[in-house]
Design a protein around this motif. Structure first.
Motif, PDB file in Angstrom:
ATOM      1  N   ILE A  15       0.821  -1.220   0.000  1.00  0.00           N
ATOM      2  CA  ILE A  15       0.000   0.000   0.000  1.00  0.00           C
ATOM      3  C   ILE A  15       0.854   1.268   0.000  1.00  0.00           C
ATOM      4  O   ILE A  15       0.333   2.358  -0.126  1.00  0.00           O
ATOM      5  CB  ILE A  15      -0.993   0.060   1.183  1.00  0.00           C
ATOM      6  CG1 ILE A  15      -0.265   0.237   2.514  1.00  0.00           C
ATOM      7  CG2 ILE A  15      -1.906  -1.136   1.205  1.00  0.00           C
ATOM      8  CD1 ILE A  15      -1.206   0.786   3.572  1.00  0.00           C
ATOM      9  N   PHE A  16       2.185   1.132   0.146  1.00  0.00           N
ATOM     10  CA  PHE A  16       3.058   2.308   0.003  1.00  0.00           C
ATOM     11  C   PHE A  16       3.428   2.530  -1.452  1.00  0.00           C
ATOM     12  O   PHE A  16       4.093   3.495  -1.776  1.00  0.00           O
ATOM     13  CB  PHE A  16       4.370   2.139   0.775  1.00  0.00           C
ATOM     14  CG  PHE A  16       4.216   2.128   2.260  1.00  0.00           C
ATOM     15  CD1 PHE A  16       2.973   2.284   2.863  1.00  0.00           C
ATOM     16  CD2 PHE A  16       5.328   1.963   3.079  1.00  0.00           C
ATOM     17  CE1 PHE A  16       2.847   2.265   4.242  1.00  0.00           C
ATOM     18  CE2 PHE A  16       5.203   1.945   4.445  1.00  0.00           C
ATOM     19  CZ  PHE A  16       3.968   2.098   5.027  1.00  0.00           C
ATOM     20  N   ARG A  17       3.039   1.594  -2.328  1.00  0.00           N
ATOM     21  CA  ARG A  17       3.588   1.648  -3.662  1.00  0.00           C
ATOM     22  C   ARG A  17       2.591   1.944  -4.768  1.00  0.00           C
ATOM     23  O   ARG A  17       2.883   2.719  -5.647  1.00  0.00           O
ATOM     24  CB  ARG A  17       4.347   0.356  -3.959  1.00  0.00           C
ATOM     25  CG  ARG A  17       5.710   0.344  -3.274  1.00  0.00           C
ATOM     26  CD  ARG A  17       6.416  -0.946  -3.554  1.00  0.00           C
ATOM     27  NE  ARG A  17       5.679  -2.051  -2.965  1.00  0.00           N
ATOM     28  CZ  ARG A  17       5.892  -3.333  -3.271  1.00  0.00           C
ATOM     29  NH1 ARG A  17       6.793  -3.636  -4.179  1.00  0.00           N
ATOM     30  NH2 ARG A  17       5.209  -4.278  -2.689  1.00  0.00           N
ATOM     31  N   ARG A  18       1.398   1.310  -4.751  1.00  0.00           N
ATOM     32  CA  ARG A  18       0.593   1.500  -5.945  1.00  0.00           C
ATOM     33  C   ARG A  18      -0.908   1.270  -5.774  1.00  0.00           C
ATOM     34  O   ARG A  18      -1.590   0.813  -6.659  1.00  0.00           O
ATOM     35  CB  ARG A  18       1.088   0.587  -7.069  1.00  0.00           C
ATOM     36  CG  ARG A  18       1.174  -0.863  -6.645  1.00  0.00           C
ATOM     37  CD  ARG A  18       1.569  -1.768  -7.776  1.00  0.00           C
ATOM     38  NE  ARG A  18       1.813  -3.078  -7.259  1.00  0.00           N
ATOM     39  CZ  ARG A  18       0.868  -3.980  -6.957  1.00  0.00           C
ATOM     40  NH1 ARG A  18      -0.385  -3.702  -7.140  1.00  0.00           N
ATOM     41  NH2 ARG A  18       1.199  -5.161  -6.463  1.00  0.00           N
ATOM     42  N   GLU A  19      -1.427   1.655  -4.641  1.00  0.00           N
ATOM     43  CA  GLU A  19      -2.823   1.343  -4.438  1.00  0.00           C
ATOM     44  C   GLU A  19      -3.596   2.539  -3.881  1.00  0.00           C
ATOM     45  O   GLU A  19      -3.095   3.278  -3.051  1.00  0.00           O
ATOM     46  CB  GLU A  19      -2.941   0.185  -3.435  1.00  0.00           C
ATOM     47  CG  GLU A  19      -2.306  -1.097  -3.907  1.00  0.00           C
ATOM     48  CD  GLU A  19      -3.336  -2.174  -4.153  1.00  0.00           C
ATOM     49  OE1 GLU A  19      -4.477  -1.826  -4.507  1.00  0.00           O
ATOM     50  OE2 GLU A  19      -2.988  -3.343  -3.966  1.00  0.00           O
ATOM     51  N   LEU A  35      -2.234   6.115  -6.786  1.00  0.00           N
ATOM     52  CA  LEU A  35      -1.623   7.407  -6.457  1.00  0.00           C
ATOM     53  C   LEU A  35      -0.360   7.567  -7.282  1.00  0.00           C
ATOM     54  O   LEU A  35       0.289   6.589  -7.637  1.00  0.00           O
ATOM     55  CB  LEU A  35      -1.260   7.444  -4.971  1.00  0.00           C
ATOM     56  CG  LEU A  35      -2.416   7.497  -3.981  1.00  0.00           C
ATOM     57  CD1 LEU A  35      -1.849   7.548  -2.573  1.00  0.00           C
ATOM     58  CD2 LEU A  35      -3.295   8.704  -4.221  1.00  0.00           C
ATOM     59  N   PRO A  36      -0.007   8.827  -7.599  1.00  0.00           N
ATOM     60  CA  PRO A  36       1.244   9.032  -8.339  1.00  0.00           C
ATOM     61  C   PRO A  36       2.454   8.617  -7.507  1.00  0.00           C
ATOM     62  O   PRO A  36       2.492   8.835  -6.305  1.00  0.00           O
ATOM     63  CB  PRO A  36       1.253  10.540  -8.592  1.00  0.00           C
ATOM     64  CG  PRO A  36       0.348  11.122  -7.553  1.00  0.00           C
ATOM     65  CD  PRO A  36      -0.692  10.073  -7.268  1.00  0.00           C
ATOM     66  N   ASN A  37       3.411   7.980  -8.167  1.00  0.00           N
ATOM     67  CA  ASN A  37       4.698   7.719  -7.508  1.00  0.00           C
ATOM     68  C   ASN A  37       5.504   9.006  -7.516  1.00  0.00           C
ATOM     69  O   ASN A  37       5.318   9.863  -8.361  1.00  0.00           O
ATOM     70  CB  ASN A  37       5.498   6.661  -8.268  1.00  0.00           C
ATOM     71  CG  ASN A  37       4.947   5.276  -8.011  1.00  0.00           C
ATOM     72  OD1 ASN A  37       3.736   5.131  -7.898  1.00  0.00           O
ATOM     73  ND2 ASN A  37       5.817   4.298  -7.916  1.00  0.00           N
ATOM     74  N   ILE A  38       6.441   9.100  -6.593  1.00  0.00           N
ATOM     75  CA  ILE A  38       7.284  10.290  -6.551  1.00  0.00           C
ATOM     76  C   ILE A  38       8.718   9.873  -6.801  1.00  0.00           C
ATOM     77  O   ILE A  38       9.283   9.076  -6.052  1.00  0.00           O
ATOM     78  CB  ILE A  38       7.158  10.988  -5.190  1.00  0.00           C
ATOM     79  CG1 ILE A  38       5.715  11.403  -4.980  1.00  0.00           C
ATOM     80  CG2 ILE A  38       8.056  12.205  -5.139  1.00  0.00           C
ATOM     81  CD1 ILE A  38       5.451  11.971  -3.620  1.00  0.00           C
ATOM     82  N   TYR A  39       9.283  10.386  -7.850  1.00  0.00           N
ATOM     83  CA  TYR A  39      10.670  10.069  -8.172  1.00  0.00           C
ATOM     84  C   TYR A  39      11.515  11.271  -7.817  1.00  0.00           C
ATOM     85  O   TYR A  39      11.029  12.401  -7.752  1.00  0.00           O
ATOM     86  CB  TYR A  39      10.819   9.756  -9.661  1.00  0.00           C
ATOM     87  CG  TYR A  39      10.081   8.515 -10.047  1.00  0.00           C
ATOM     88  CD1 TYR A  39      10.716   7.284 -10.046  1.00  0.00           C
ATOM     89  CD2 TYR A  39       8.734   8.575 -10.398  1.00  0.00           C
ATOM     90  CE1 TYR A  39      10.023   6.140 -10.383  1.00  0.00           C
ATOM     91  CE2 TYR A  39       8.039   7.443 -10.730  1.00  0.00           C
ATOM     92  CZ  TYR A  39       8.691   6.223 -10.729  1.00  0.00           C
ATOM     93  OH  TYR A  39       8.016   5.091 -11.051  1.00  0.00           O
ATOM     94  N   LYS A  40      12.776  11.039  -7.617  1.00  0.00           N
ATOM     95  CA  LYS A  40      13.643  12.124  -7.189  1.00  0.00           C
ATOM     96  C   LYS A  40      13.936  13.073  -8.349  1.00  0.00           C
ATOM     97  O   LYS A  40      13.869  14.281  -8.213  1.00  0.00           O
ATOM     98  CB  LYS A  40      14.948  11.561  -6.637  1.00  0.00           C
ATOM     99  CG  LYS A  40      15.467  12.387  -5.480  1.00  0.00           C
ATOM    100  CD  LYS A  40      16.397  11.568  -4.636  1.00  0.00           C
ATOM    101  CE  LYS A  40      16.750  12.262  -3.346  1.00  0.00           C
ATOM    102  NZ  LYS A  40      17.472  11.375  -2.466  1.00  0.00           N
ATOM    103  N   THR A  57      12.743  14.663 -11.473  1.00  0.00           N
ATOM    104  CA  THR A  57      11.623  14.898 -12.380  1.00  0.00           C
ATOM    105  C   THR A  57      11.871  16.196 -13.155  1.00  0.00           C
ATOM    106  O   THR A  57      12.170  17.204 -12.562  1.00  0.00           O
ATOM    107  CB  THR A  57      10.282  15.021 -11.609  1.00  0.00           C
ATOM    108  OG1 THR A  57      10.362  14.193 -10.471  1.00  0.00           O
ATOM    109  CG2 THR A  57       9.132  14.609 -12.492  1.00  0.00           C
TER     110      THR A  57
END
Lengths: 202, 202, 202
Positions: free
Chosen positions: C143-147, C195-200, C202
């Protein structure tokens, strides 16, 4: 006094098992100590948090931290010779889970839990330190994978409640239950018994 | 008021360190927030659970969650420029562990613990948030591997109990102990000092 | 009675999701049971530890352990056919998080927490079991990744506090909030929302 000595031996054995796993992971001195500490007191900590007995026993009684510091120093200094003591360590560890299980059962009775949950609490006391050790070291807990370890605790715990129905002294029931755990565990180690794994596609 | 500002700065620094690690693992927005939250309040949470002070402080005081939400938003929005603030963050983090250690020591004294366990409680307060952050992100905790971090907290904690023997005001002992932690930590970072690793075959 | 049935259905769904993940990791019988148990009661356990309600509910009420043992046996025996029940399981799980969230909110109100922290407590109740399941299985929590999972709980929780301002019966607000969670969750699954992922970078 007899219980106290067993408790200290169990603490030592658990702390040393923590040192072994932590050294495999190349942790630093602080990491090795924390993993040893958590392995030794983690089970009792979860038990007391679940039943609400705070402040935690090891915060109030310095015996635990002193024993663990001593065990860590000895294990680190003699690390290249630890394999000679493998048998003694297994014995301490087995004594430890036997005793810890019954301490947990006793605590459960003291707060009025049912026999099933007393056994659960005893098993948590005996096993959760090793579970936390493996999580801290980024491994799937070893007792979830291939050991008759918790099973020995569970059988010993139920053994205690069966013995308790008999017209015996309570102390005798405790001692026999600890013995059941020790015997099952040692037999499992000797004959390499393990619980069946469960795979999805059978 | 002074302590309150330090506490907020520490919370911000810890939350941002959580955001950094969580972004490396490509978590989603919710995951990033939870890791930041746990990094910031995890140490105090374990401390209060161990001594039985519930409901937890951050359930009763909204300052913490509001501060952390703000810190996460800022860190996520300015994530590509976070490296400019590396120095400030290190300073906040160092202030944070200094303050958190002494808060933990104070809480230990308040529930009547011995100096050794007060220092342990202070170290847990300062360090356990980072440990949980690393476990949630499936890493072996960084402070178990190569940092003078907990060591600074431990030395500062014992420093406080030594200073307390002197005929000084308590506030002065607190401030000096926090300073000890900050100086040791900054020296360790500057000179890349680390605790020795322990290998099995030496 | 209605709530009780929902609670049991939620417990079953969570336990089975634990069995699925544990079997993927090839755990033994004991490991599978523990992961199922922790998935089912982990959220409520953290909630009650944080607010200090001990001994834990599942130590005092055998319904939980009996239900979980039953669910584990069924899931293990019918493991090759579990995919037929995927839809029913999703429904139970969704009912489960809806109900668990509102149980957590209610507990928060009972100990006098602010609406924000009541929602946090509800979300912890619904989500933390799955988080612990993934940590025990050495994974970064899903649930921290893609839900859209925790998000549904949070929105439903705040929905309850908005509905509560209206001149309605409390029961009606509870039911509607649970419905909000279920609808958001099912829509997210159907339309693969995340939810959108957050990449360092961008």
């Amino acid at each position: 006094m007899f219980y106290f000595i067993l408790d200290i031996l169990g603490t030592i054995a658990f702390a040393i098992s923590g040192v072994m796993v932590a050294m495999d992971k190349k942790l630093d001195v602080f990491g090795v100590f924390i993993v040893a500490f958590v392995t030794a007191v983690g089970g009792g900590t979860l038990r007391d948090v679940l039943i609400g007995q705070t402040p935690l026993f090891w915060l109030k009684d310095l015996t635990y931290i002193v024993t663990i510091i001593g065990a860590v120093i000895v294990a680190v200094v003699f690390r290249s010779r630890m394999s000679y003591f493998k048998r003694s360590l297994l014995l301490f560890d087995t004594l430890g889970i036997g005793l810890y299980t019954l301490v947990g059962v006793e605590k459960g009775l003291a707060v009025g839990l049912s026999p099933i949950m007393c056994v659960a609490l005893g098993t948590i006391t005996a096993c959760f330190g090793g579970v936390t050790r493996d999580i801290l070291c980024n491994e799937i807990p070893v007792i979830f994978r291939r050991e008759i370890y918790a099973t020995a605790c569970i059988l010993g715990g139920f053994g205690f409640f069966i013995l308790r129905q008999l017209p015996l002294e309570e102390t005798y029931s405790y001692a026999t239950a600890i013995l059941i755990i020790i015997v099952i565990r040692l037999l499992a180690v000797k004959f390499k018994l393990a619980l069946p794994n469960i795979y999805k596609s059978t």
